[in-house]
Enzyme design. Structure first.
Site, short mmCIF file in Angstrom:
data_model
loop_
_atom_site.label_atom_id
_atom_site.label_comp_id
_atom_site.label_asym_id
_atom_site.label_seq_id
_atom_site.Cartn_x
_atom_site.Cartn_y
_atom_site.Cartn_z
N ASP A 192 0.86 -1.16 0.00
CA ASP A 192 0.00 0.00 0.00
C ASP A 192 0.91 1.23 0.00
O ASP A 192 2.11 1.13 0.29
CB ASP A 192 -0.89 -0.04 1.25
CG ASP A 192 -1.71 1.22 1.42
OD1 ASP A 192 -2.42 1.60 0.47
OD2 ASP A 192 -1.62 1.84 2.50
N MET A 193 0.35 2.42 -0.27
CA MET A 193 1.18 3.62 -0.33
C MET A 193 0.99 4.50 0.91
O MET A 193 1.85 4.55 1.79
CB MET A 193 0.87 4.42 -1.60
CG MET A 193 1.76 5.64 -1.78
SD MET A 193 1.33 6.65 -3.23
CE MET A 193 -0.25 7.35 -2.69
N ASP A 194 -0.14 5.20 0.99
CA ASP A 194 -0.36 6.17 2.07
C ASP A 194 -0.37 5.49 3.43
O ASP A 194 -1.15 4.56 3.67
CB ASP A 194 -1.68 6.91 1.86
CG ASP A 194 -1.68 7.77 0.61
OD1 ASP A 194 -0.74 8.56 0.46
OD2 ASP A 194 -2.60 7.64 -0.21
N ASP A 223 -1.59 -0.63 6.21
CA ASP A 223 -1.74 0.10 7.46
C ASP A 223 -3.19 0.31 7.86
O ASP A 223 -3.46 0.87 8.92
CB ASP A 223 -1.03 1.46 7.38
CG ASP A 223 -1.80 2.47 6.53
OD1 ASP A 223 -2.07 3.57 7.02
OD2 ASP A 223 -2.12 2.13 5.37
#
Length: 222
Positions: free
Chosen positions: A18-20, A168
């Site tokens: 995932d990124m953010d 997250d």
């Protein structure tokens, strides 16, 4: 100090990030933009903000069923505002080193952000663009549906069950579970650990990756 395997006896064909909140932090930027939007539409800002993370913007807006609001148009406006607000976006500790250690054909970023915004934030954080980026517009259903992780695995030429997902949010973990992947929670942006069954680590500091005969294994310094 010694290194111990984080997933005993397991190695993985590929990693899906995932990124953010997982490889970079853009929470301050996102919440500034969304706070203005929520206030404009008469929402309780403090109650609304926790619902925006980990899912696609258009789906966040659509589920509100606000009268006279076009989710696609509003999502595009929010994306434009977020692309202008990147001054305090930063990498999660240790992420750059960890990503640099991976074979390029063995990892991808799988994000709920639109592609243009994802590329903007990755650049703002000083991280490398991934060899493969799965973005919001690449799937019909965003997280918590598994579509994005299934697509990421397929494009890397591996089975999702052989992948390790770095996440997250609960929506992302639900998507990883539904895809049949293993998952590691990065908690750098959390006030407290999530109540989930998956292993959790504060950041990438203290983590390392090694190539084995069967794939990639993650180790934790202890």
């Amino acid at each position: 100090m010694t290194d111990r395997p984080l997933f005993s006896g397991r190695s993985f064909a590929a990693f899906l990030f995932d990124m953010d909140g997982t490889i970079l932090t853009s929470i301050a930027s996102a919440e500034r933009v969304w706070s203005l939007w929520a206030a404009k539409h008469g929402l309780d800002v403090s109650a609304f903000l926790p619902t925006i993370h980990g899912v696609r913007t258009v789906e966040t807006i659509a589920r509100l069923n606000l009268p006279g609001v076009d989710p696609e148009a509003e999502a595009n406006a929010i994306m434009r505002a977020e692309m202008e607000d990147v001054s305090d976006i930063a990498p999660i500790a240790g992420a750059a080193v960890f990503l640099a250690a991976l074979p390029r054909e063995r990892w991808a970023i799988v994000t709920s952000a639109p592609r243009a915004l994802a590329e903007r934030r990755i650049a703002a954080a000083g991280l490398p663009l991934p060899p493969l980026l799965i973005a919001a517009e690449d799937v019909e259903q965003g997280k918590p549906a598994p579509d994005c992780f299934l697509l990421g695995a397929r494009r890397l030429g591996v089975a999702a069950a052989d992948c390790l997902v770095f996440e997250d949010t609960r929506a992302g973990l639900t998507a990883a579970d539904a895809a049949g992947a293993s998952a590691l929670v990065i908690t750098a942006t959390h006030a407290k650990p999530l109540d989930v069954r998956h292993p959790q680590h504060a950041s990438y500091e203290g983590l390392s990756v090694r190539a084995t005969a069967t794939g990639l294994a993650v180790f934790e310094r202890s």
